[in-house]
Structures are given as C-alpha cells and as structure tokens.
Write a protein that holds these residues in place. Structure first.
Motif, short mmCIF file in Angstrom:
data_model
loop_
_atom_site.label_atom_id
_atom_site.label_comp_id
_atom_site.label_asym_id
_atom_site.label_seq_id
_atom_site.Cartn_x
_atom_site.Cartn_y
_atom_site.Cartn_z
N GLU A 184 44.51 46.12 44.10
CA GLU A 184 43.68 46.84 43.14
C GLU A 184 42.50 46.01 42.63
O GLU A 184 41.56 46.56 42.03
N GLU A 185 42.52 44.70 42.86
CA GLU A 185 41.47 43.84 42.35
C GLU A 185 40.27 43.75 43.29
O GLU A 185 39.24 43.16 42.92
N LEU A 186 40.40 44.28 44.49
CA LEU A 186 39.27 44.24 45.41
C LEU A 186 38.13 45.11 44.88
O LEU A 186 38.38 46.22 44.37
N PRO A 187 36.89 44.67 45.00
CA PRO A 187 35.78 45.36 44.33
C PRO A 187 35.44 46.72 44.94
O PRO A 187 35.14 47.66 44.22
N GLU A 188 35.49 46.85 46.26
CA GLU A 188 35.04 48.10 46.88
C GLU A 188 36.22 49.01 47.20
O GLU A 188 37.26 48.56 47.68
N GLN A 189 36.04 50.30 46.99
CA GLN A 189 37.08 51.28 47.27
C GLN A 189 37.38 51.35 48.77
O GLN A 189 38.53 51.43 49.18
N TRP A 190 36.32 51.31 49.59
CA TRP A 190 36.54 51.40 51.03
C TRP A 190 37.34 50.21 51.55
O TRP A 190 38.17 50.33 52.47
N LYS A 236 40.93 50.56 53.46
CA LYS A 236 41.16 50.02 54.80
C LYS A 236 42.32 49.02 54.81
O LYS A 236 43.14 49.00 55.73
N LEU A 237 42.39 48.19 53.77
CA LEU A 237 43.46 47.20 53.71
C LEU A 237 44.81 47.88 53.53
O LEU A 237 45.81 47.48 54.14
N ALA A 238 44.84 48.93 52.70
CA ALA A 238 46.08 49.68 52.51
C ALA A 238 46.51 50.34 53.82
O ALA A 238 47.71 50.38 54.16
N TRP A 239 45.52 50.84 54.58
CA TRP A 239 45.84 51.46 55.88
C TRP A 239 46.41 50.42 56.85
O TRP A 239 47.38 50.69 57.56
N LYS A 266 36.95 42.99 62.50
CA LYS A 266 36.36 41.66 62.32
C LYS A 266 35.13 41.65 61.40
O LYS A 266 34.87 40.66 60.71
N LYS A 267 34.39 42.76 61.39
CA LYS A 267 33.15 42.76 60.62
C LYS A 267 33.39 42.59 59.12
O LYS A 267 32.56 42.04 58.41
N TRP A 268 34.51 43.09 58.63
CA TRP A 268 34.74 43.04 57.18
C TRP A 268 35.98 42.24 56.78
O TRP A 268 36.10 41.80 55.64
N LEU A 269 36.93 42.03 57.75
CA LEU A 269 38.19 41.36 57.42
C LEU A 269 37.97 39.85 57.37
O LEU A 269 37.60 39.24 58.36
N LYS A 270 38.18 39.27 56.20
CA LYS A 270 37.98 37.83 56.01
C LYS A 270 39.26 37.18 55.49
O LYS A 270 40.32 37.79 55.49
N GLN A 271 39.14 35.92 55.06
CA GLN A 271 40.32 35.11 54.71
C GLN A 271 41.20 35.79 53.66
O GLN A 271 42.41 35.89 53.81
#
Length: 813
Positions: free
Chosen positions: A124-130, A134-137, A158-163
């Motif tokens: 819930e702390e991630l800034p963007e809803q999208w 995606k992470l929940a999916w 890969k474009k958005w998934l980071k550490q």
C-alpha cells in the motif's frame, strides 16, 4: 546411525517486519529506519491463503532414530552374488552400535535459531496505483507457474520492476510458503543490472531452502553470501549442515564436515550441542573400514565440545575409541586417555569399548591387555560376540602362538555353536602364512562343509602357500576346485599363472594368460604380464616375449629390472631396437571413456592456480554394476593412478575410491567440465556424444528402471542439458528430463530406451549387459525409479517436466 532430523517448515513471523524506508542497505541493514506498520486486511488474507507445500523430504534409513543396517543389493545374478563379494566378512565392515538412542538432535534446534530482520516496503505504500496493481497481480500469478514461464513473466516486467518491487515479491513468496518461487525470483534479481545484495533476504531464503531439504539451492545462496564478502548467519550454517546430513546422496557427509569447520573457523560461531552430536553420529554411521578416515574430523568435534564446555555423551567417547581402534597405526595413549575420561565421568565401559580395545590389541599384538579385556567380556551380561574371538585369534598370531590361535577358534565353535566366516578367514590366513599345510587343508574342507561364504579369501591363502612350497599339483587341483565354487578372481588366476611358469608348463600358462586378458572381470596387470614374460624369456621364445613387452608398453606397465636386462640383451641380438614406454598420454578410448564418466558424475579437482588437476574416481559400494566397472577403470587408467591408489602385491580388492596423480594433462577436461570448480556441461558436448561416451555414461551414471526404461544422471546448467537433449534428439534418441536430488535425470522410455540400448550395447561390458539391457526384467539387476510424470517427485524436484515433444529445459533453473 544418525538420528532423524525433523524439518521445520514454518517461518518465524516476527522476523519479517513491515517498514517504510527509502532504500535497502546491503552493507548494514540495521541502519535503515524501522517502524511498525499496521497490517491491512488484504495482507492477512494473503497470509491465511491455503498453502501448497510439498511434503517434507523423507529421511533415508541411515538417518532414522533407531539403528538399522545399511541397505545392500538384495538380488543375485549368477556368479556375481552378494555373498561372493570379497571382504564381505571382513570385520572392518562392522558398523558402530549406538547405545543411546535419545537426546536432542540438530533438526530439533532449527526453530530456535536467530535470523536477521527483513525490511521491505508494504504494497500500500507504493506511490502509483498501476505499480501496486501490477505487483499484486505478480504476487498472485507467479506461484502458479513453473520456472520457465515465471522467468518469461518477470522478463516482460523489466521496464518497471526494480529492486524494491522484486524484493517484495521474494518476501511475499516466503510469507505464503512458496519458497521455490521465492528462490526463482531471487535468482532472476541477481541477473539484473540494478541488483543490490540484501543479506537478510538471502539468509531467510537460504534457511527456508535448507529446512525443506533443498541443500543444493541452500548451498548456492550460502556461496553467494560468502562471495559478497559477508559471513553467513549461524542459522544458515546450522541448517545447511542439517540438510546435508539428511540427504541420501554420496558426498554430502564430506560437505557437512566442510561447512561445520567453516562455521567455527570462518564464522567464529559456537555450534549447539545438537549439531556436534548429529555430525559425530553421521561420521560413525558408516562401516569401520570407511569411518576410520574421519578420525581427525571426529577429534575436532570432540575438541570443540571440550573447549565450549558442552556435555560429552557416552556415545562420543565410545565412538572415538572405536574410530581409533580401526586405524592402521593405533594411538594407544589416546585410547587410554579417553578411557580415563570416561571413568572420571562415571561412565562404564560397555561391550563396544571392550571390543575396540581387543581390536587395537590384535593390531599391536598386546596379549596381556587382550587377556584382561577378555576377562571383562566374560564377566559382562551381554556375552562374548563373535568379533571378540576373531581379535583374540589375531592377537596370538601376532606373537607367533599359532596353537593358541587355533585353540581360540575351537573355543569359538564350542561356545557359539559354529565359527563365523571372519574367523575361518583369519585362522586360514594364519595357518597358511605359517605353512601349516595339513591343518590348513583340513580346515578348508571343514569351511567348505559348513556352507558358509565367501570362500575366495581362504582359497587365495591356500594356493599362495602351495606356490611358496612349490606344490604345483596341489595348487592346480585347488584352483580348479575354487573355480567350481567361486566367481573368477584375478589374484588366484595370477597365483596359478606363476605356478605354471615355475613348473615350465608354458603352453597352459599362455592359455590362462589369454583367458585372463579376454575376461574383463579378471583382466591382466603388471604382475601377470611380468610372470608370463619371465616364462617366455626363460624358454628362449623371444618372439612371444616381444609381443608381451609390446602389450606392457601399450598399457604402460613397468617391467621388472632383471627381466628388462634379459630383454635388452635378447633384442639386441636380433638387432631390433628396444621400445621404451611412451610418455603419459590418454588413448582415444581413454579420452572417450573419460568424457562419459564425467557426464555421469566423475569429479576433477584443481589446484589454486589451475595448473595441475586430479581425477577422482568414486564408485558406489552397493552397486554390482559399479563393482564390475571399477575394475575396468582401475586397469584402464592404471598408469595415471596416484601411488596410494595402486594395488600392492597380493591385493586384488579394488577400492571404491581412487584418484590419479596431479597433472597438467587433465587441464582440458577440467576447463571444459569444471571451469570454476563446479560441474558444467561443455559447449562442445554435441561433438563428443559418441556411442562409447554414451555407454560409459550409462554404466557409471545410469540406471534401468523397474519397467525396463533407461535413465541417465547429469549435472550442470539448464542450457547444457538442453544442448545434450537436442544432440540426442538429432540422433533419434528422444528423452524426457526431470530434476531431482540436485541433478538432472534424462529418461529414455518405451521404444526410445530400446533405440538407446542398440546404440550403446556394443560398448557395454559383457558382464553388465543383463543388468543394463533395456526392456528386460529388473529382477536381474539394480534399478532406480524416477517418476517423469509427477510434478513433485521429491523435495528437490524439477520446476517443470518435459515430454518427448517438449524437450525445452529451463535456462534459469
């Protein structure tokens, strides 16, 4: 035997803290600000989701809490019967009997081991809803896929998934007990350019892998931690050792000892009492002849128990005395000091200690101490075991009192009703070496009449005595009698060959020599070649002598100096140059055989500079296939063997482990198969899979299933396995692939097994064809079943299964 080690698959919830922090600090995670965060209802729903854990791995019989014997091959095939194995009656095959079956063991302590705190952002702390969506999916989707699909899904993100997001995924998988998925996510993370090492995540994942018995993956993360310049936690050391001790795989005990030593020397940890005890029991779980090589490791464990002030149980004292009694040179002072410690601790010396004392006395010829120990055994309530009689027989033989030895043997027959096989072998050895011919012949008839087996060791002693006494007729009749009752044996054939040469019967000697050379079970060696060469030179048959010499040069056998002088002179008369043995170089057959053996699991060790390399041959002592193959391999590479691995005069018992000299010639194979010390599949393997290579691979690292199918063991990466599978498919040899016990298994089923058999049959040893033939009844041979249709066949199972039409291998496995 080592005690069973229950697996704790439950993580400690308190060690997974939800916190808000800007970034992970791989150097010192504790510096990141931490705060408790209220858990959402969605989080609780995820935690309470139904688990899909596979069952905990079953412990092998040797790790049960109750003492049980090591499993042996339970079937018999013509001449190669279990009871005819040389040395089966040897008292060095006796296993240590634990008196105390209770106590705390290493597996019981895993729940109480501390682990570092994992810091990860909440969803819930991630800034963007999208990003949250995606992470929940991904959290929902990844656990339901196999490794290959999982990697493809992650690559698409890969474009958005980071550490931070990937770390959350790995931690989430561990929360819901999908540790295998968490491992795959972690391995994917390591390949990304943005990856930063997280000690806490690596530790927790390694601990979970170890608790599930997946020692290969636990060790992989353990090595990653060390490569990052960090020292693994005590929990990781402890759990990895437990995983190795619980694994029914050869070599795991040595790895457990190595990790235990590093735990103390590298980590500076003081292991728990349970870990000391479990490892010590594992060292004693093997027969005495094998366990005796672990005496230094056992002494190191004992030293650590003393220096840490931990309780030393009675089995530790008794087991250490037992190990010392099996040494070739017995340390009597150390045994006496251990006995003194036992007395000071108020422990009584039981039967196992008294037997160990007798065993040590039999090697030292200490009659006085043996008699004192014998009296104590007589006074005990347990009675006198058969081994005690054998040791007492040997004690008197050491001091030359042969009559006394025979008296003890007769006393054993009267006391126990009959003498043991080991006692017959020992008394026959004593009588033959002292040249008591009448007694030896009489006792041999008695031995045969008893119906006990094996008879071969006593036949060897008897014929050797006849050879020394030049009683060639008696030797020949005994040799013929032996062949009627026992399987062929090179030692007794060589004795008979020497007898024929001494008697001047060169025609019969030549026939016997040719039979030995044509029979892979018997074979010829330097000793037999020198014997027939001596006969030819003595008779003046220089043509045949030259042929034998050519054979010896080809096999790089050493010619005795007196024979070499005669040969030099004889060949100089005919103006023929004397051939000298060529420098060490592998022949074509040796090279192809070596590739097959390396594919089947053979190891190459290299020095630190990777200039010299040693090939380590290891064979399964419980495998009839290996017991036959090891003789061929020992003969085939004899000129390369280290002096400690070569047979001494009169010994025909090939060891289960032997190694070559350290040599730069093996550099090519080391670079191809062990470039960094770990097994890989060479890039050029598609050029080397000849029928001979496949045959040796099958004989060394293959099995036939109970249904007649063929499976081959293969270590390496997924890419390498894929290349092997494609190469085989190009040869019309389709197979299925499964991962189990940390290795890949290639299965040839149905018609594919028959096609594979037709390719390799011409190069399979004749004596092994009935054991390995595809499609035949497995009652005649040994088999191992691996279920290629099951997705969860073991704790170390494959992440995906492959059919004949799906030969793809997960490249990120």
């Amino acid at each position: 035997m080592l005690m069973a080690i229950p697996q704790d698959l439950s993580p400690t919830p308190s060690t997974i803290i939800i916190t808000n922090f800007p970034s992970l600090n791989p150097e010192n995670p504790s510096k990141s600000p931490m705060r408790a965060y209220p858990l959402s209802s969605l989080f609780f729903l995820r935690l309470l989701r139904p688990l899909s854990l596979s069952a905990a791995p079953q412990m092998p019989p040797s790790f049960s809490r109750h003492r049980c014997s090591t499993s042996h091959v339970s079937f018999v095939y013509e001449n190669v019967s279990e009871e005819e194995k040389r040395g089966s009656s040897n008292h060095e095959n006796e296993a240590f009997a634990f008196e105390d079956g209770d106590g705390v063991f290493a597996g019981d302590d895993m729940k109480r081991l501390a682990a570092p705190v994992i810091e990860v952002k909440e969803l819930e702390e991630l800034p963007e809803q999208w990003r949250r969506s995606k992470l929940a999916w991904l959290c929902k989707e990844l656990p339901s896929h196999k490794a290959g699909t999982l990697v493809r899904i992650l690559n698409a993100q890969k474009k958005w998934l980071k550490q931070e997001e990937a770390t959350y995924l790995a931690v989430h998988c561990m929360r819901i007990r999908e540790n295998e998925t968490g491992f795959q996510v972690y391995k994917w993370m390591m390949q990304q350019h943005w990856f930063r090492f997280d000690f806490a995540v690596a530790t927790k994942l390694a601990d979970y892998m170890g608790k599930e018995g997946k020692f290969t993956k636990c060790r992989e993360i353990f090595d990653d931690i060390i490569n990052q310049g960090r020292v693994p936690c005590e929990s990781t050391f402890h759990i990895l050792i437990v995983a190795y001790l619980s694994a029914p795989v050869r070599g795991c005990l040595d790895e457990a000892c190595s990790i235990y030593n590093r735990m103390i020397q590298l980590g500076g940890y003081r292991p728990r009492l349970s870990l000391h005890n479990s490892l010590f029991r594992a060292l004693l779980s093997k027969p005495g002849g094998s366990s005796k090589y672990y005496v230094k490791q056992a002494e190191y464990i004992f030293h650590n128990l003393e220096t840490c002030g931990l309780e030393i149980q009675k089995d530790i004292y008794v087991g250490l005395i037992w190990l010392h009694s099996y040494q070739d040179t017995v340390d009597k002072e150390r045994i006496e000091s251990l006995r003194k410690m036992m007395r000071e601790a108020g422990m009584e010396e039981g039967r196992e200690v008294l037997l160990s004392i007798l065993r040590a006395c039999s090697k030292e010829g200490d009659v006085d101490e043996a008699e004192r120990t014998w009296i104590k055994l007589l006074d005990s309530d347990d009675g006198i075991p058969s081994q005690a009689f054998v040791y007492k027989i040997e004690v008197y033989a050491k001091v030359g009192e042969i009559t006394k030895s025979l008296e003890v043997f007769r006393t054993m027959q009267k006391h126990l009703g009959s003498a043991s096989v080991a006692a017959y072998h020992k008394i026959m050895e004593i009588l033959c070496k002292s040249e008591q011919m009448d007694l030896a012949e009489s006792l041999m008839k008695e031995f045969i009449g008893s119906g006990k087996k094996p008879l071969m060791p006593s036949y060897i002693e008897l014929t050797d005595m006849f050879l020394k006494l030049s009683l060639h007729d008696k030797l020949e009749s005994t040799f013929v009698e032996c062949l009627e009752k026992c399987r062929p044996n090179r030692t007794i054939f060589t004795i008979y060959l020497n007898s024929l040469v001494e008697a001047g019967n060169l025609g019969k000697a030549e026939e016997i020599f040719n039979n030995m050379r044509d029979n892979v079970i018997i074979g010829v060696n330097a000793k037999s070649c020198n014997a027939i060469l001596e006969g030819y030179l003595a008779s003046g048959d220089l043509l045949k002598a030259e042929k034998i010499y050519d054979l010896m040069c080809e096999r790089k056998y050493e010619v005795k100096s007196p024979l070499m002088e005669k040969l030099d002179y004889a060949l100089s008369l005919s103006r023929k140059p004397v051939k000298r043995p060529v420098s060490l170089k592998l022949s074509k057959e040796q090279r192809e055989a070596l590739v097959g053996l390396l594919l089947g699991g053979l190891r190459i060790d290299s020095d630190e500079e990777r200039k010299n390399h040693t090939i380590r041959f290891e064979f399964n002592p419980d495998s009839i296939t290996h017991s036959i193959l090891k003789r061929l391999i020992h003969d085939q590479y004899h000129e390369w063997l280290h002096p400690s691995s070569k047979l001494i005069a009169g010994d025909d018992d090939i060891p289960h482990k032997f190694s070559t000299i350290s040599h730069s010639y093996f550099g090519f194979y080391a670079d191809q198969f062990f470039p960094k010390g770990q097994p890989v599949i060479p890039k050029l393997i598609h050029r080397w899979l000849s029928p001979i290579v496949l045959a040796y691979w099958y004989m060394y690292g293959g099995y036939r299933t109970s249904t007649g199918d063929i499976i081959l063991k293969l270590k390496g990466s997924g890419e390498g396995v894929e290349k092997v599978v494609k190469t085989l498919k190009a040869k019309s040899l389709n197979c299925r692939v499964k991962r189990k016990w940390g290795v890949f298994w290639l299965g040839f089923t149905g018609n594919n097994s028959m096609r594979f058999w037709k390719v390799v049959e011409p190069y399979i040893l004749d004596y092994l064809k009935d054991f390995l033939k595809a499609g035949s009844d497995s009652a005649a041979g040994e088999s191992r079943d691996i279920n290629f249709d099951s997705a969860s066949d073991s704790a170390e199972n494959a992440s995906s299964d492959y059919g004949e039409d799906d030969n793809r291998v997960d490249l990120h496995k």
